[in-house]
Write a protein that holds these residues in place. Structure first.
Motif, PDB file in Angstrom:
ATOM      1  N   GLY A   1      29.529 -31.286  -3.651  1.00 62.28           N
ATOM      2  CA  GLY A   1      29.422 -31.315  -5.107  1.00 62.28           C
ATOM      3  C   GLY A   1      28.062 -30.850  -5.609  1.00 62.28           C
ATOM      4  N   LYS A   2      27.418 -29.984  -4.860  1.00 61.33           N
ATOM      5  CA  LYS A   2      26.078 -29.510  -5.215  1.00 61.33           C
ATOM      6  C   LYS A   2      26.166 -28.143  -5.887  1.00 61.33           C
ATOM      7  CE  LYS A   2      24.221 -33.136  -3.546  1.00 61.33           C
ATOM      8  NZ  LYS A   2      23.566 -34.105  -4.408  1.00 61.33           N
ATOM      9  N   PRO A   3      25.274 -27.873  -6.839  1.00 58.73           N
ATOM     10  CA  PRO A   3      25.329 -26.606  -7.574  1.00 58.73           C
ATOM     11  C   PRO A   3      24.553 -25.464  -6.921  1.00 58.73           C
ATOM     12  CG  PRO A   3      23.679 -28.011  -8.558  1.00 58.73           C
ATOM     13  CD  PRO A   3      24.317 -28.801  -7.433  1.00 58.73           C
ATOM     14  N   VAL A   4      23.926 -25.722  -5.767  1.00 65.61           N
ATOM     15  CA  VAL A   4      23.053 -24.714  -5.173  1.00 65.61           C
ATOM     16  C   VAL A   4      23.201 -24.727  -3.654  1.00 65.61           C
ATOM     17  CG1 VAL A   4      21.054 -26.294  -5.052  1.00 65.61           C
ATOM     18  CG2 VAL A   4      20.667 -23.823  -5.189  1.00 65.61           C
ATOM     19  N   VAL A   5      23.018 -23.546  -3.064  1.00 66.47           N
ATOM     20  CA  VAL A   5      23.023 -23.400  -1.612  1.00 66.47           C
ATOM     21  C   VAL A   5      21.858 -22.482  -1.237  1.00 66.47           C
ATOM     22  CG1 VAL A   5      24.618 -21.417  -1.596  1.00 66.47           C
ATOM     23  CG2 VAL A   5      24.474 -22.905   0.408  1.00 66.47           C
ATOM     24  N   PHE A   6      21.266 -22.724  -0.071  1.00 67.47           N
ATOM     25  CA  PHE A   6      20.123 -21.930   0.398  1.00 67.47           C
ATOM     26  C   PHE A   6      20.535 -21.124   1.625  1.00 67.47           C
ATOM     27  CE2 PHE A   6      18.452 -25.502  -1.936  1.00 67.47           C
ATOM     28  CZ  PHE A   6      17.608 -24.866  -2.821  1.00 67.47           C
ATOM     29  N   LEU A   7      20.081 -19.880   1.654  1.00 65.45           N
ATOM     30  CA  LEU A   7      20.483 -18.945   2.704  1.00 65.45           C
ATOM     31  C   LEU A   7      19.237 -18.397   3.396  1.00 65.45           C
ATOM     32  CD1 LEU A   7      23.016 -17.176   0.348  1.00 65.45           C
ATOM     33  CD2 LEU A   7      23.506 -19.015   1.976  1.00 65.45           C
ATOM     34  N   ASP A   8      19.083 -18.757   4.656  1.00 62.88           N
ATOM     35  CA  ASP A   8      17.940 -18.302   5.449  1.00 62.88           C
ATOM     36  C   ASP A   8      18.220 -16.869   5.883  1.00 62.88           C
ATOM     37  OD1 ASP A   8      16.010 -17.734   7.326  1.00 62.88           O
ATOM     38  OD2 ASP A   8      16.518 -19.380   8.663  1.00 62.88           O
ATOM     39  N   THR A   9      17.811 -15.961   5.074  1.00 57.24           N
ATOM     40  CA  THR A   9      17.886 -14.511   5.237  1.00 57.24           C
ATOM     41  C   THR A   9      19.100 -13.953   4.488  1.00 57.24           C
ATOM     42  OG1 THR A   9      17.386 -12.745   6.810  1.00 57.24           O
ATOM     43  CG2 THR A   9      19.224 -14.147   7.370  1.00 57.24           C
ATOM     44  N   ASP A  10      19.138 -12.647   4.380  1.00 61.50           N
ATOM     45  CA  ASP A  10      20.232 -11.956   3.697  1.00 61.50           C
ATOM     46  C   ASP A  10      20.457 -10.609   4.384  1.00 61.50           C
ATOM     47  OD1 ASP A  10      18.032 -10.485   2.885  1.00 61.50           O
ATOM     48  OD2 ASP A  10      18.464 -10.615   0.762  1.00 61.50           O
TER      49      ASP A  10
ATOM     50  N   LEU B   1      25.012 -21.645  -7.353  1.00 66.60           N
ATOM     51  CA  LEU B   1      23.815 -20.805  -7.324  1.00 66.60           C
ATOM     52  C   LEU B   1      23.459 -20.513  -5.875  1.00 66.60           C
ATOM     53  CD1 LEU B   1      21.737 -22.629 -10.061  1.00 66.60           C
ATOM     54  CD2 LEU B   1      23.011 -20.484 -10.285  1.00 66.60           C
ATOM     55  N   ARG B   2      23.278 -19.242  -5.587  1.00 72.24           N
ATOM     56  CA  ARG B   2      22.960 -18.794  -4.231  1.00 72.24           C
ATOM     57  C   ARG B   2      21.511 -18.340  -4.194  1.00 72.24           C
ATOM     58  NH1 ARG B   2      26.969 -15.680  -1.370  1.00 72.24           N
ATOM     59  NH2 ARG B   2      25.740 -13.883  -1.941  1.00 72.24           N
ATOM     60  N   ILE B   3      20.718 -18.999  -3.350  1.00 75.99           N
ATOM     61  CA  ILE B   3      19.299 -18.674  -3.229  1.00 75.99           C
ATOM     62  C   ILE B   3      19.039 -18.226  -1.800  1.00 75.99           C
ATOM     63  CG2 ILE B   3      16.943 -19.527  -3.403  1.00 75.99           C
ATOM     64  CD1 ILE B   3      18.011 -21.513  -5.516  1.00 75.99           C
ATOM     65  N   ALA B   4      18.606 -16.978  -1.662  1.00 76.66           N
ATOM     66  CA  ALA B   4      18.321 -16.409  -0.346  1.00 76.66           C
ATOM     67  C   ALA B   4      16.815 -16.385  -0.111  1.00 76.66           C
ATOM     68  CB  ALA B   4      18.884 -14.995  -0.253  1.00 76.66           C
ATOM     69  N   LEU B   5      16.420 -16.585   1.120  1.00 77.37           N
ATOM     70  CA  LEU B   5      15.026 -16.453   1.524  1.00 77.37           C
ATOM     71  C   LEU B   5      14.936 -15.218   2.402  1.00 77.37           C
ATOM     72  CD1 LEU B   5      15.533 -19.575   0.941  1.00 77.37           C
ATOM     73  CD2 LEU B   5      13.363 -19.875   2.110  1.00 77.37           C
ATOM     74  N   THR B   6      13.930 -14.409   2.149  1.00 76.66           N
ATOM     75  CA  THR B   6      13.782 -13.181   2.910  1.00 76.66           C
ATOM     76  C   THR B   6      12.311 -12.921   3.163  1.00 76.66           C
ATOM     77  OG1 THR B   6      14.642 -10.926   3.113  1.00 76.66           O
ATOM     78  CG2 THR B   6      13.698 -11.528   0.977  1.00 76.66           C
TER      79      THR B   6
ATOM     80  N   ALA C   1      16.545  -7.235  -8.271  1.00 73.60           N
ATOM     81  CA  ALA C   1      16.854  -8.619  -7.922  1.00 73.60           C
ATOM     82  C   ALA C   1      15.939  -9.577  -8.677  1.00 73.60           C
ATOM     83  CB  ALA C   1      16.679  -8.825  -6.419  1.00 73.60           C
ATOM     84  N   ASN C   2      16.462 -10.756  -8.940  1.00 71.52           N
ATOM     85  CA  ASN C   2      15.646 -11.847  -9.466  1.00 71.52           C
ATOM     86  C   ASN C   2      14.948 -12.453  -8.255  1.00 71.52           C
ATOM     87  OD1 ASN C   2      14.553 -13.947 -10.981  1.00 71.52           O
ATOM     88  ND2 ASN C   2      16.392 -15.212 -10.754  1.00 71.52           N
ATOM     89  N   PHE C   3      13.651 -12.180  -8.108  1.00 74.33           N
ATOM     90  CA  PHE C   3      12.961 -12.701  -6.934  1.00 74.33           C
ATOM     91  C   PHE C   3      11.585 -13.229  -7.296  1.00 74.33           C
ATOM     92  CE2 PHE C   3      11.239  -8.412  -6.864  1.00 74.33           C
ATOM     93  CZ  PHE C   3       9.991  -8.528  -6.271  1.00 74.33           C
ATOM     94  N   ALA C   4      11.118 -14.123  -6.434  1.00 78.77           N
ATOM     95  CA  ALA C   4       9.792 -14.704  -6.584  1.00 78.77           C
ATOM     96  C   ALA C   4       9.084 -14.593  -5.244  1.00 78.77           C
ATOM     97  CB  ALA C   4       9.894 -16.160  -7.008  1.00 78.77           C
TER      98      ALA C   4
ATOM     99  N   ASP D   1      21.367 -15.451  -6.947  1.00 84.19           N
ATOM    100  CA  ASP D   1      20.789 -15.878  -8.219  1.00 84.19           C
ATOM    101  C   ASP D   1      19.266 -15.855  -8.168  1.00 84.19           C
ATOM    102  OD1 ASP D   1      23.263 -16.763  -9.808  1.00 84.19           O
ATOM    103  OD2 ASP D   1      23.533 -17.655  -7.826  1.00 84.19           O
ATOM    104  N   LEU D   2      18.734 -16.017  -6.973  1.00 73.61           N
ATOM    105  CA  LEU D   2      17.295 -15.975  -6.770  1.00 73.61           C
ATOM    106  C   LEU D   2      17.041 -15.610  -5.312  1.00 73.61           C
ATOM    107  CD1 LEU D   2      14.342 -16.603  -7.715  1.00 73.61           C
ATOM    108  CD2 LEU D   2      14.770 -18.976  -7.016  1.00 73.61           C
ATOM    109  N   VAL D   3      16.038 -14.771  -5.102  1.00 71.88           N
ATOM    110  CA  VAL D   3      15.586 -14.455  -3.745  1.00 71.88           C
ATOM    111  C   VAL D   3      14.124 -14.869  -3.664  1.00 71.88           C
ATOM    112  CG1 VAL D   3      15.222 -12.662  -2.010  1.00 71.88           C
ATOM    113  CG2 VAL D   3      17.188 -12.515  -3.562  1.00 71.88           C
TER     114      VAL D   3
END
Length: 184
Positions: free
Chosen positions: A72-81, A2-7, A149-152, A110-112
């Protein structure tokens, strides 16, 4: 994975929250490559520089994903896109290179998490627009809507932001787990 970006606009706490989320979920995160690039070369930039920053951001995302996989983690966080690059290129130069637009269309998050401008501005030699944060926030919001996009939207104090982000990440992780075969 799962890729989660912060923007969001400048000085909204993207780096801090990205780091906190990676710590919370014991996984990797990709820092904003633009900061490293501009710290090394100075705050002035051209459209060519933005293209180099976009390439560096993509490489940072890939490296963080590989690191999360190794952990072995299911998620990664991305500081910006790359939407950040698009918005800055269009604002500063009136255009965005076509290959960046194609990358934006091809890259799925997967989530922004869109960070609001309700934190105080923190001066920094690399930041440019203290009085235009709401303008840019509106641009990011429109961009996410146009991408469907799926965003919150995340706002409040730093502690409230972390709690809100964790709520959305937990929901995403639960949905992903329940949709996996043999997870019933």
């Amino acid at each position: 994975m799962l890729r989660i970006a912060l923007t969001g606009p400048e000085s909204t706490g993207k780096t801090t929250l990205s780091r906190q989320l990676a710590e919370q979920y014991h996984t990797a995160w990709a820092p904003e490559y633009a900061r490293q690039y501009l710290e090394e070369r100075g705050p002035e930039y051209t459209l060519t520089d933005l293209e180099a920053i976009a390439r560096g951001q993509l490489q940072a995302e890939e490296a963080a994903m590989q690191q999360a996989q190794q952990l072995g983690k299911p998620v990664v966080f991305l500081d910006t896109d790359l939407s950040v690059i698009k918005i800055w290129a269009e604002h500063a130069f009136g255009q965005c290179p076509e290959w960046i637009l194609r990358q934006i269309a091809q890259h799925h998050y997967d989530l922004v998490l869109l960070l609001n401008v309700d934190l105080p501005w923190e001066p920094d030699p690399l930041r440019e627009h203290p009085n235009h944060r709401q303008y840019f926030y509106d641009l990011y919001q429109r961009e996410l809507h146009s991408q469907v996009a799926n965003f919150a939207e995340i706002s409040g104090t730093p502690a409230q932001r972390l709690a809100q982000a964790c709520f959305h990440v937990d929901e995403l992780l639960q949905a992903a787990e329940s949709s996996r075969p043999n997870s019933a």
